[in-house]
Design an enzyme around this catalytic site. Sequence first.
Site, mmCIF file in Angstrom:
data_model
loop_
_atom_site.group_PDB
_atom_site.id
_atom_site.type_symbol
_atom_site.label_atom_id
_atom_site.label_comp_id
_atom_site.label_asym_id
_atom_site.label_seq_id
_atom_site.Cartn_x
_atom_site.Cartn_y
_atom_site.Cartn_z
ATOM 1 N N LYS A 83 -6.837 1.623 -3.421
ATOM 2 C CA LYS A 83 -6.557 0.958 -2.136
ATOM 3 C C LYS A 83 -6.599 1.965 -0.975
ATOM 4 C CE LYS A 83 -4.999 -1.606 1.139
ATOM 5 N NZ LYS A 83 -5.967 -2.411 1.895
ATOM 6 N N LYS A 128 0.145 4.867 8.636
ATOM 7 C CA LYS A 128 0.837 5.172 7.370
ATOM 8 C C LYS A 128 -0.185 5.325 6.241
ATOM 9 C CE LYS A 128 1.794 1.791 4.923
ATOM 10 N NZ LYS A 128 1.362 0.996 3.781
ATOM 11 N N THR A 158 0.887 -1.173 0.000
ATOM 12 C CA THR A 158 0.000 0.000 0.000
ATOM 13 C C THR A 158 0.916 1.211 0.000
ATOM 14 O OG1 THR A 158 -1.612 -1.226 1.298
ATOM 15 C CG2 THR A 158 -1.887 1.164 1.188
HETATM 16 P P1 NAD Z 1 5.023 -6.468 7.654
HETATM 17 O O1 NAD Z 1 5.682 -5.398 8.391
HETATM 18 O O2 NAD Z 1 4.414 -7.625 8.395
HETATM 19 O O3 NAD Z 1 6.022 -7.091 6.560
HETATM 20 C C1 NAD Z 1 6.921 -6.343 5.802
HETATM 21 C C2 NAD Z 1 8.159 -7.189 5.532
HETATM 22 O O4 NAD Z 1 9.054 -6.417 4.720
HETATM 23 C C3 NAD Z 1 8.916 -7.579 6.803
HETATM 24 O O5 NAD Z 1 9.090 -8.982 6.829
HETATM 25 C C4 NAD Z 1 10.231 -6.820 6.686
HETATM 26 O O6 NAD Z 1 11.315 -7.515 7.255
HETATM 27 C C5 NAD Z 1 10.361 -6.709 5.173
HETATM 28 N N1 NAD Z 1 11.285 -5.636 4.751
HETATM 29 C C6 NAD Z 1 11.298 -4.340 5.146
HETATM 30 N N2 NAD Z 1 12.321 -3.681 4.545
HETATM 31 C C7 NAD Z 1 12.950 -4.585 3.744
HETATM 32 C C8 NAD Z 1 14.076 -4.520 2.894
HETATM 33 N N3 NAD Z 1 14.780 -3.387 2.734
HETATM 34 N N4 NAD Z 1 14.458 -5.642 2.251
HETATM 35 C C9 NAD Z 1 13.762 -6.800 2.401
HETATM 36 N N5 NAD Z 1 12.683 -6.928 3.208
HETATM 37 C C10 NAD Z 1 12.284 -5.830 3.884
HETATM 38 O O7 NAD Z 1 3.906 -5.760 6.746
HETATM 39 P P2 NAD Z 1 2.589 -6.430 6.125
HETATM 40 O O8 NAD Z 1 1.500 -6.392 7.137
HETATM 41 O O9 NAD Z 1 2.963 -7.705 5.451
HETATM 42 O O10 NAD Z 1 2.205 -5.308 5.045
HETATM 43 C C11 NAD Z 1 2.909 -5.170 3.818
HETATM 44 C C12 NAD Z 1 2.176 -4.155 2.966
HETATM 45 O O11 NAD Z 1 0.840 -4.624 2.714
HETATM 46 C C13 NAD Z 1 2.025 -2.776 3.629
HETATM 47 O O12 NAD Z 1 2.155 -1.776 2.666
HETATM 48 C C14 NAD Z 1 0.606 -2.831 4.202
HETATM 49 O O13 NAD Z 1 0.056 -1.531 4.346
HETATM 50 C C15 NAD Z 1 -0.113 -3.666 3.149
HETATM 51 N N6 NAD Z 1 -1.293 -4.402 3.624
HETATM 52 C C16 NAD Z 1 -1.263 -5.077 4.804
HETATM 53 C C17 NAD Z 1 -2.409 -5.779 5.213
HETATM 54 C C18 NAD Z 1 -2.452 -6.558 6.520
HETATM 55 O O14 NAD Z 1 -3.543 -6.952 6.964
HETATM 56 N N7 NAD Z 1 -1.302 -6.831 7.149
HETATM 57 C C19 NAD Z 1 -3.562 -5.806 4.401
HETATM 58 C C20 NAD Z 1 -3.525 -5.143 3.180
HETATM 59 C C21 NAD Z 1 -2.392 -4.443 2.788
#
Ligand code: NAD
Length: 313
Positions: free
Chosen positions: A184, A253, A107
């Site tokens: 989104k 965010k 997102t």
């Molecule tokens: P999260 O924080 O659980 O996962 C993010 C991952 O990215 C982590 O494992 C982190 O280690 C990794 N990461 C960060 N920087 C990195 C880098 N430089 N290199 C490699 N890996 C790196 O987040 P999430 O909940 O999985 O959400 C991911 C995206 O999806 C976000 O933009 C969020 O807004 C969106 N989203 C989340 C949900 C939800 O329910 N969790 C639903 C819809 C959309």
Amino acid sequence: MSSPTPPLAEALPTVGFIGLGNMGSGMTRNLQAAGFPLVVTDLRRESAEELIAGGARWGETPREVAAMSDLVITMLPTPKHVAAVAAGAEGLIAGLPDGGTWVDMSTSVPDVLEAVRIEQAGRGLHLLDAPVSGMSVGAAAGMLQIFIGGDATDVARLRPVFEAMGDPERILHVGGHGAGYAVKLMINQLWFSHLVATAEVLSVGVAAGVDLGVLRDALIASPANSTFVSRDVLSILDNGDYDEGFAIALACKDLGLSVDLARSVGMPVELSSLVEQIFRRARAQYGDHAGEMTPVRLYEELLGRDLRREVAA
Ligand code: NAD
């Protein structure tokens, strides 16, 4: 006479995947189950152990992931993380071949991909934004809703990849570059607004002496019904679950990006700004890792009791 040799099944493309968090872990498991060879990376190597046991390869850097894959997907927390993974000598743009494909499913906002499009003009890169809805549960179930911004030919070509992660009926090509991010952000803005409004009316109604279950049933039967009232709030009312699968830091965010988007197109958004502030208050009070529905607790504290439905045994 020997029968003709059947044509070889066309090999599935290798998918590079960066970001194996709450969402990425379920999405990659489903890609792997659908037969896509995977190259993955994350800051936390342990997040890839199960995938590697299932045949995925590990990339040391985003560049390596891109160089070893036919297309790359990113699923990262914020636009800053997306920019950091894309840029530099070890970034994914350096590893993408000319004509390569990068789909950002985070997102986010269009700025990062737009800058790449300008800087890398002439390399024929295919860049798409394809953020998702459906929570970590939907990611694990392969039933995400996906909103894709980009060229129709790319969307059609990548459809089997999207179908491995999402509900085929809800994989939507919503417009050109950036449209996926915008859709989104507007969905989250409205859902978070429903959350705050619902917490408010449930708390006031209960404080006025109405039974919580009766009040909710009345709302459902009324023109004020919403998916939040009829379905999503039950995780709190029945289980005290504020959805830690989506951290409130990420919800804040999203709300910040939504208000920024409104600012960039010159729209005043009083309500969205207020909802953002309420979420920020909850984040300050309960911490970054609290669940996305934690703002309801602000109202529960004012009420002096939790909003819990008595479920018949
Ligand atoms: P999260 O924080 O659980 O996962 C993010 C991952 O990215 C982590 O494992 C982190 O280690 C990794 N990461 C960060 N920087 C990195 C880098 N430089 N290199 C490699 N890996 C790196 O987040 P999430 O909940 O999985 O959400 C991911 C995206 O999806 C976000 O933009 C969020 O807004 C969106 N989203 C989340 C949900 C939800 O329910 N969790 C639903 C819809 C959309």
